[in-house]
Structures are given as structure tokens and as C-alpha cells.
Design a protein around this motif. Structure first.
Motif, PDB file in Angstrom:
ATOM      1  N   LEU A 135     -10.597  -5.736  28.069  1.00 38.20           N
ATOM      2  CA  LEU A 135      -9.486  -4.541  27.897  1.00 38.20           C
ATOM      3  C   LEU A 135      -8.292  -5.394  29.579  1.00 38.20           C
ATOM      4  O   LEU A 135      -7.347  -5.480  28.457  1.00 38.20           O
ATOM      5  N   ASP A 136      -8.553  -6.536  30.010  1.00 40.28           N
ATOM      6  CA  ASP A 136      -7.339  -6.541  30.868  1.00 40.28           C
ATOM      7  C   ASP A 136      -7.364  -8.549  29.859  1.00 40.28           C
ATOM      8  O   ASP A 136      -7.101  -9.409  30.428  1.00 40.28           O
ATOM      9  N   ALA A 137      -8.011  -8.479  28.146  1.00 42.89           N
ATOM     10  CA  ALA A 137      -8.105 -10.857  28.521  1.00 42.89           C
ATOM     11  C   ALA A 137      -7.293 -10.496  28.065  1.00 42.89           C
ATOM     12  O   ALA A 137      -6.567 -10.381  27.367  1.00 42.89           O
ATOM     13  N   VAL A 138      -6.976 -11.126  27.547  1.00 41.59           N
ATOM     14  CA  VAL A 138      -5.447 -11.906  27.458  1.00 41.59           C
ATOM     15  C   VAL A 138      -5.971 -13.068  26.767  1.00 41.59           C
ATOM     16  O   VAL A 138      -6.824 -14.394  26.299  1.00 41.59           O
ATOM     17  N   MET A 139      -5.258 -13.282  25.042  1.00 41.29           N
ATOM     18  CA  MET A 139      -6.053 -13.752  24.028  1.00 41.29           C
ATOM     19  C   MET A 139      -4.831 -15.060  23.710  1.00 41.29           C
ATOM     20  O   MET A 139      -4.684 -16.540  23.188  1.00 41.29           O
ATOM     21  N   ASN A 140      -3.701 -14.905  24.239  1.00 36.47           N
ATOM     22  CA  ASN A 140      -2.456 -16.262  23.751  1.00 36.47           C
ATOM     23  C   ASN A 140      -1.630 -16.373  25.033  1.00 36.47           C
ATOM     24  O   ASN A 140      -1.190 -15.449  25.812  1.00 36.47           O
ATOM     25  N   ALA A 141      -1.981 -17.567  25.499  1.00 32.96           N
ATOM     26  CA  ALA A 141      -1.538 -17.941  26.589  1.00 32.96           C
ATOM     27  C   ALA A 141      -1.284 -19.575  26.349  1.00 32.96           C
ATOM     28  O   ALA A 141      -2.391 -20.350  25.764  1.00 32.96           O
ATOM     29  N   ALA A 142      -0.286 -20.853  26.893  1.00 31.68           N
ATOM     30  CA  ALA A 142      -0.253 -21.894  27.647  1.00 31.68           C
ATOM     31  C   ALA A 142      -0.820 -22.180  27.995  1.00 31.68           C
ATOM     32  O   ALA A 142      -1.280 -23.745  27.585  1.00 31.68           O
ATOM     33  N   ASN A 143      -0.879 -21.328  29.477  1.00 33.99           N
ATOM     34  CA  ASN A 143      -1.718 -22.331  30.158  1.00 33.99           C
ATOM     35  C   ASN A 143      -2.132 -21.006  30.769  1.00 33.99           C
ATOM     36  O   ASN A 143      -2.327 -20.144  31.314  1.00 33.99           O
ATOM     37  N   ARG A 144      -3.124 -22.100  32.441  1.00 30.53           N
ATOM     38  CA  ARG A 144      -4.021 -20.556  33.416  1.00 30.53           C
ATOM     39  C   ARG A 144      -2.981 -19.520  34.095  1.00 30.53           C
ATOM     40  O   ARG A 144      -2.464 -18.810  33.801  1.00 30.53           O
ATOM     41  N   ASN A 145      -1.766 -19.900  34.089  1.00 30.37           N
ATOM     42  CA  ASN A 145      -0.931 -19.059  35.240  1.00 30.37           C
ATOM     43  C   ASN A 145      -0.194 -18.467  34.233  1.00 30.37           C
ATOM     44  O   ASN A 145       0.135 -17.398  34.461  1.00 30.37           O
ATOM     45  N   GLU A 146       0.045 -18.291  32.843  1.00 29.75           N
ATOM     46  CA  GLU A 146       0.680 -17.659  31.942  1.00 29.75           C
ATOM     47  C   GLU A 146      -0.042 -16.634  32.023  1.00 29.75           C
ATOM     48  O   GLU A 146       0.286 -15.470  32.286  1.00 29.75           O
ATOM     49  N   CYS A 147      -1.339 -17.173  31.441  1.00 30.21           N
ATOM     50  CA  CYS A 147      -2.605 -16.041  31.220  1.00 30.21           C
ATOM     51  C   CYS A 147      -2.328 -14.917  32.703  1.00 30.21           C
ATOM     52  O   CYS A 147      -2.881 -14.060  32.514  1.00 30.21           O
ATOM     53  N   ARG A 148      -2.669 -15.342  33.756  1.00 38.66           N
ATOM     54  CA  ARG A 148      -2.999 -14.542  35.538  1.00 38.66           C
ATOM     55  C   ARG A 148      -1.815 -13.903  35.433  1.00 38.66           C
ATOM     56  O   ARG A 148      -1.957 -12.229  35.719  1.00 38.66           O
ATOM     57  N   GLU A 149      -0.562 -14.073  34.042  1.00 33.55           N
ATOM     58  CA  GLU A 149       1.205 -12.960  35.015  1.00 33.55           C
ATOM     59  C   GLU A 149       1.253 -12.341  33.735  1.00 33.55           C
ATOM     60  O   GLU A 149       1.214 -11.071  34.054  1.00 33.55           O
ATOM     61  N   ILE A 150      -0.091 -12.152  32.902  1.00 31.53           N
ATOM     62  CA  ILE A 150      -0.384 -11.328  31.671  1.00 31.53           C
ATOM     63  C   ILE A 150      -0.757  -9.949  32.418  1.00 31.53           C
ATOM     64  O   ILE A 150      -0.962  -8.998  31.871  1.00 31.53           O
TER      65      ILE A 150
END
Lengths: 402, 371
Positions: B63-78
Motif C-alpha cells: 500500500l505504501d510502496a513506491v514503484m517509480n523514483a530516481a533515488n532514495r530521497n525521492e522514494c521517501r518523499e512519495i
């Protein structure tokens, strides 16, 4: 016609082929050949080893064991500083191996028996939960378990500063990314009385069990063996402990500026290795226990019931002894596996015997051959001891047939 | 308004359905979850456990997973859940290692051929089984040619092997070559010749007494000392030799169990037919012994396949090694749970599949003895 050809063939054969068709002569020849091949092989690798060692200017000796190790070990059961010898570093490593192996064996056995019993439970949900747990755990490499749990401990638990307020249990235990901090017992001299009481309790129990069995065999009278044993082993030392004035002080860890002071610490490396090995082995033990219990046929329950034996006694006197006969041999080999798998400690930096002698000592002294032979010999001794015990035990509980 | 009770002659009454509590879902719930108060208590505990465990895992992984991002910080923002974008980014290297990207079709090809080669070995009711077996026997050499190159293909060094492909190579080679060696060792252990017997026993007990990791250390640090001066050979080859020897010790014990299960009459019957030792083994004893020991062999292979991860400790980059080293990447650091969980899923699928096969086989063999 045929016989003459056969006779002719016999005469035509050489002495060697006659020898070859004699069973005993053939077995002697084969063994001599095997022996020669073996000796040739060892001679070959030994001359190579001598030549290679000479070429790089190394000698084969264990002198390095008495030189200073000059490296630190973060967890040690005995006093150790970097000025101590490689030998002492190796002993520290061996003790760490044995520590994690023994702790792992205890936890794995407890968890494994729980899993095995749950797996046979009539309750659908618990049954399925334990099935899923067993399958998910044992189909994943143990090294992956170790790395995963280590990762979770190091990355998910907080810094000691946060742990001192948020992640504590009754202000006694603190879970932080530098390890689990717990109160450390400090024994006063009078504590020896409790230890002696404990030993006496065990000795009494061993004697009493024999005595009770003798009485039961002779007269049929049954003593409450379990309760009397429990009283001798637990209640008696506890009484002595209280009478002597509770001679243990607890050194409770306290947070000071950067880290905890005092108490004792279970490093994340130790915790990860211990939990991973225990969970992994427990999954296998669970299946072994299940198979063992299932191997006792239902007729045994019914036969014992027909004799009018109570349910608890059926379990104790009929079912468990028969299940243990099936469970013990694979269980010991799981213990052996756990001990051998503890060598994976090196992947997360737990200083066991492979990481000290076979790791840093090897790097520092360049004695590949000596250190590796030492490590292999240590594991062989441990394995042979466990399997000797297993054979002795197997012989003891073997089904006595006419 | 009263219903007229229909009457039946004695014994002719049609079967009535069971009472409401004794059928369907209710019956199932009663017998499986609430059969006694202990059972009910256990159900409550189990439901509580599931409530505590499943939702957080579901939140994190789905549910809270991120499939598309360029790096870790971007992931955490989403979102705060798992950052699967990391795995997506690393997927090809996790599978192929550093194998040149233009040549990766060869790895795929080798994998497809592996599946084909396994079919006649695993199932005995497929068409063209005989020629299929010849292909299976030739497969290790075909795969070696495909992966290493030469003879018309671009050569690829073994230091470029990595990822899941390396695990598969080590595992398959280990099992393919340890099986014949293990059978020989098992026969040696059962032999009447004392020297052959004691050699086999020593070798088997030695192998089973030491951890694989020490043997791998021997391969990486010490093996060169035992070879004629000046010879060096490939680290992967050394590892393969050690893994093969290691697995053969375990296979030998499994096969010995099979040999011991063959009734003595079979050996005697073979002798009385005038068969020589190797003939009686090949034609009478081994076919029966191996059939019994196949489940054990499959279990050994599962263990061996899991143990292939150990090569990371001596510096080969298998799937776990690549996963571990990619944690150091500045863009993605600290995402250890994501990478380890994905690798765990890979191993789970492979090993669970194999254990299912082993169970299928056990059931099939059981039937053979039930007449």
C-alpha cells in the motif's frame, strides 16, 4: 566342442589375468592400487606445497600463535586486549562460536518444538500460520536471514539517545542500534551457596528418578517424580538464595551523553546471528518434531488407553519415548548444522573462530595454511564430538528386538 | 393452516439434510476453529497475531510502496513504505551480474535449455525421454560453451559472471558433477575392500564435519599452494570444485541410505545370476537405490542451491553479493530490507518449487509399493 574351446582359452590366458579372476587376489590388487594412488596424490600435493611455500619464502610453523594479535575483538567472554596473543584471540573466537551455538541450539529447540506441535494442532489458523512460517523460513538461505535481521536491527532500531527514553522495557532493557542493553548480574561471594544448592538439587533428582523407577518396577507404586524434581532443582536453590540474603546485585545500564554505561550488552551482530540461526534451524526442527509425533501410530494411543492409563501418562510413557527415537537422530544433525552455520558470522562481523583465526589472524600473519588447518581441525573436533554423542545416544534408545 | 405430514413406508424415507450447524461453513468453523474452549482460545490468539503482523507488512510492501523514483530521497518523499524502485533500477544486474549486455541472450538461452534438459530427468512420462536424456547429459557442456563463449561466440570471462545466474551456475554444476561422485563414494563406503571403504568414510566424514565456508576459504587462499608451482586457475573453477566435493559428501550419505534399503536378496540374486560387481550394481542395485533416494537428492540440491550464496564471503558477486554491495550506492543507501526481501522471494520460489517436486515424487514412489 564347447568344453574344449573353454579349456583352450584357459590355457591361453596369461598369469596376470588368472590372478585377476581370483576374487581375493583381485581385491588385494585393487587395494594396493588405491593405496598407491592415494600416496601418490598426497606426495604430489605435499611436494607442491613445500616448493610453493619456499618460493614465497614462508615456513610452516605455528609460532605465530604466541605473537601479539594486535587487533580488537568487540565481544569477549574472557579478558582480552589487542596486546594478547593470536592464540588467545583464537580462544576468544572459539568461545564466541560456542556461545552463539549453545544459545542458538536452546532457542531453536524451544521454537522448533512449539512449531512442530502447532503444525499438528487441530486449529486451522495456527496450523496454517506455522506452516507458512516454516516454509518461508527454511526455503531462504540462512546467510540471507542473517543479513536481513542484521539490517533490520541496525537500520530500524534507534540511536541509544532515543532508545534510553522510547525503546526501553521497565527502564532495565534498552533496544538500540548499538545492541540490546540489559542489567548485568554481579555475584557476591555468598552466591556460591545457591550454585551448590542447584548442583545438589540436580544430583538428588538423578538419584531420586532411579530410585522411583526401581520402586515402581518392584511394587508398582508411583511417586510424583515431576513435582519432587522441580522442588529439588528450582525451589531448593531459590530458598537458599533468599536465606543467604539475595546475594546478587544488578548493574543497570544508564544512558550517559553518547552511549549506555554499565550493564551488559548483546551486540547487534550477536543478536542477528543468534536469531537468524535459531529461526532457520527451528523451521527444520519443527518438521522433524511433526514427523516424529506422526510416526507413532494411533494404535499406540488406543492400546495404552485400553490398558486404562491416564492421558498425561500415555504421553509420557508411551508416545514421547517412541517419538523421540525418530526425532533425536535428525535433531542432532540439525544441531551440527547450526554449529557449522555459525561460521557465517564473518559476513556481519561477529568475531567467531573463523573471523578471528581464519580471518584477521590470517590476514595479519599471512599464514593461510596453518590458520585454515587449525580452523578445519576445530570444526572437525566439534562435529566428531557431537556425532559420537549421537551414536552413543542412538545405541541407548535403540529398539531392543528379540 | 397445518401441513399434512406425508407418510412413507418404513425404510423408504428420503435422506434428510444434516442440521444447520452440521454442514457447510458452520461445520468447518466448528471442527477447525471452535471445537473446544482451548481451540477457541487459540483461534483468538491466532487472529490477534495475524492482526498484528499482516497489516503492517501489507502497508509496507504494497500500500505504501513506491514503484517509480530516481533515488532514495525521492522514494521517501512519495511514501514511507518499501522503495521497490531500487529493485527495478538494479534488476538486470541482480539477474545477470556483469555479463556483457549484448551477450545476455546466451544466458537466457542457457536457462531455457536448462529447463528443457530438466524435463526428461524430472518426469518419467514425457515423450522422447531416451533422446532427451542424452541431451540432458550433454547439457553441462553446451551450457559451458554458451556462457563462456569460444568456438564462434565472443569469450566472456568468469569474473563477469554474477547475480542469480552465478547462483544457478554454481548450483547446477555442483549437483551435476557431485551426483556421480557421490554414488561412487557411497559404493566405496559399502565396499568389502577395507582400504577403499576407509578412504570413502574418511572423505565423507571430513566433508560433512566442516562448514562449507572453510572449504571456500581453502579454495580462495590455499588451493594454489597444492598445485605445481606457477599454475593458477580461475577462482570460479576452484569454487566449483569445492562445491562439488562438498555436495558429493552429502549425496553419498543419501545414496548410502538408498543402498541400505535394498533387501539383501537383491544383491544375492544378482550374484547368483553370475553378474560381475559393476554389472550387478548398474543393472540391479543402483536403479532401485537411486529411485528411493531421489527425494533426498532433491533436498540436498535445495540445500546446495541455498548455500551458493556463501560465495559472497570470498568475494564472488552472486545475487546476494550484488545486493549487499549495491547498498553502498550513495543514491540508494540503507534500503537493505527491500533488497534482501526481494532476494528472499527469489530463493523462496526456487526452493519451494523444488520441495514441492520432492513431495510429488515421494507420493509417486509410495504408490509404487502399494499394491
Amino acid at each position: 566342442m564347447n568344453t574344449t574351446t573353454a579349456d583352450h582359452d584357459m590355457e591361453g590366458r596369461s598369469a596376470l589375468s588368472k590372478l585377476w579372476s581370483n576374487r581375493e587376489a583381485r581385491s588385494v590388487i585393487l587395494q594396493i592400487l588405491t593405496m598407491a594412488a592415494l600416496i601418490g596424490f598426497f606426495a604430489f600435493i605435499l611436494t607442491n606445497a613445500v616448493a610453493n611455500l619456499a618460493a614465497v619464502g614462508k615456513t610452516f610453523s605455528y609460532d605465530f600463535l604466541s605473537t601479539p594479535a594486535s587487533y580488537d575483538i568487540n565481544q569477549s567472554l574472557i579478558d582480552y586486549t589487542s596486546r594478547d596473543t593470536h592464540f588467545r584471540a583464537g580462544v576468544v573466537g572459539l568461545l564466541n562460536t560456542l556461545l552463539v551455538a549453545i544459545c542458538g541450539i536452546i532457542l531453536a529447540t524451544v521454537l522448533g518444538f512449539i512449531l512442530g506441535v502447532l503444525r499438528l494442532s487441530p486449529n486451522f489458523l495456527l496450523n496454517r500460520i506455522s506452516y507458512c512460517f516454516i516454509e518461508f523460513t527454511r526455503n531462504v538461505p540462512v546467510l540471507l536471514h542473517i543479513l536481513l535481521i542484521h539490517g533490520i536491527l541496525v537500520h530500524s532500531l534507534p540511536h541509544p539517545r532515543v532508545a534510553s527514553t522510547d525503546y526501553n522495557i521497565a527502564d532495565l532493557f534498552f533496544l538500540s542500534n548499538r545492541g540490546v542493553f540489559a542489567p548485568k548480574p554481579i555475584m557476591e561471594p555468598l552466591f556460591w551457596a545457591t550454585i551448590i544448592a542447584f548442583v545438589v538439587g540436580i544430583a538428588f533428582t538423578v538419584w531420586f528418578r532411579r530410585y522411583a523407577k526401581g520402586v515402581q518396577d518392584a511394587t508398582g507404586k508411583i511417586y510424583p517424580v515431576f513435582w519432587i524434581s522441580a522442588a529439588a532443582i528450582i525451589a531448593f536453590p531459590a530458598l537458599v538464595y533468599i536465606v543467604t540474603g539475595a546475594p546478587i546485585n544488578w548493574d543497570v545500564p544508564e544512558f550517559q551523553r553518547f552511549n549506555f554505561k554499565g550493564g551488559m550488552v548483546l551486540l547487534p551482530e550477536f543478536m542477528a546471528l543468534w536469531l537468524a540461526l535459531s529461526l532457520y534451524t527451528a523451521a527444520f526442527i519443527g518438521e522433524i518434531v511433526r514427523a516424529g509425533i506422526m510416526s507413532v501410530s494411533h494404535g499406540q494411543w488406543e492400546a495404552a488407553g485400553a490398558l486404562g492409563i491416564k492421558r498425561g501418562r500415555i504421553l509420557n510413557l508411551v508416545i514421547i519415548p517412541q517419538a523421540l527415537r525418530v526425532i533425536i537422530p535428525p535433531l542432532t544433525s540439525q544441531y551440527l548444522n547450526l554449529t557449522k552455520n555459525s561460521s557465517l558470522a564473518i559476513a556481519i562481523g561477529y568475531m567467531d573462530v573463523v573471523a578471528t583465526i581464519g580471518g584477521i589472524s590470517l590476514m595479519q600473519t599471512g599464514k593461510e595454511m596453518e590458520t585454515m588447518i587449525l580452523v578445519i581441525a576445530i570444526y572437525l573436533v566439534i562435529s566428531l564430538m557431537i556425532s559420537a554423542f549421537m551414536n552413543w545416544y542412538n545405541k541407548r534408545i535403540k529398539l531392543v528386538e528379540r | 393452516m397445518s401441513e399434512v405430514a406425508q407418510t412413507y413406508p418404513p425404510g423408504q424415507h428420503p435422506d434428510m439434510p444434516p442440521p444447520a450447524g452440521q454442514r457447510g461453513l458452520m461445520l468447518w468453523l466448528r471442527t477447525n476453529l471452535f471445537s473446544s474452549w482451548v481451540n477457541t482460545l487459540m483461534t483468538v490468539v491466532a487472529v490477534y497475531l495475524l492482526y498484528k503482523i499482516v497489516p503492517p507488512i501489507l502497508d509496507w510492501a504494497v500500500l505504501d510502496a513506491v514503484m517509480n523514483a530516481a533515488n532514495r530521497n525521492e522514494c521517501r518523499e512519495i511514501a514511507q513504505g518499501a522503495c521497490w524502485a531500487f529493485i527495478k533500477d538494479r534488476f538486470s544486474i541482480l539477474v545477470y551480474g556483469f555479463y556483457p549486455s549484448d551477450e545476455r541472450w546466451r544466458v537466457n538461452m542457457a536457462f531455457i535449455l536448462l529447463c528443457l534438459a530438466l524435463v526428461p530427468v524430472l518426469f518419467d512420462n514425457v515423450p522422447f525421454r531416451k533422446p532427451g536424456m542424452i541431451f540432458s547429459a550433454a547439457y553441462p557442456f553446451i551450457a559451458g560453451w554458451l556462457l563462456l563463449g569460444g568456438l564462434g561466440l565472443t569469450p566472456v570471462g568468469t569474473d563477469e559472471f554474477g547475480g542469480m545466474m552465478l547462483n544457478t551456475v554454481v548450483g547446477v554444476t555442483g549437483i551435476a558433477f557431485s551426483l556421480p561422485l557421490g554414488i561412487l563414494l557411497a559404493l566405496g563406503r559399502q565396499s568389502h575392500l577395507p582400504i577403499v571403504k576407509s578412504c570413502s568414510v574418511c572423505f565423507i566424514e571430513f566433508i560433512r564435519g566442516v562448514p562449507l565456508i572453510t572449504l571456500l576459504f581453502v579454495a580462495s587462499t590455499m588451493l594454489n599452494y597444492f598445485l605445481p608451482p606457477g599454475t593458477t586457475f580461475d577462482l570460479l573453477l576452484r569454487v566449483l570444485i569445492m562445491v562439488t566435493l562438498f555436495a558429493s559428501g552429502y549425496i553419498a550419505e543419501v545414496v548410502r541410505g538408498g543402498l541400505q534399503a535394498i533387501p539383501k536378496g537383491q544383491y544375492e540374486a544378482a550374484d547368483s545370476m553370475g553378474l560381475k560387481y559393476w554389472q550387478s550394481m548398474r543393472l540391479i542395485v543402483l536403479p532401485q537405490a537411486l529411485k528411493i533416494s531421489i527425494p533426498g537428492i532433491v533436498n540436498t540440491f535445495i540445500g546446495l542451491f541455498k548455500d551458493t550464496t556463501l560465495v559472497l564471503i570470498i568475494g564472488l558477486l552472486d545475487v546476494l553479493g550484488i545486493g549487499k554491495s549495491s547498498l553502498a550506492d550513495a543514491q540508494w543507501n540503507g534500503l537493505s530490507n527491500e533488497i534482501y526481501v526481494s532476494i528472499a522471494i527469489f530463493f523462496f520460489i526456487a526452493c519451494f518449487g523444488m520441495s514441492r517436486y520432492s513431495i510429488y515424487l515421494e507420493n509417486k514412489l509410495d504408490k509404487g509399493y502399494k499394491r
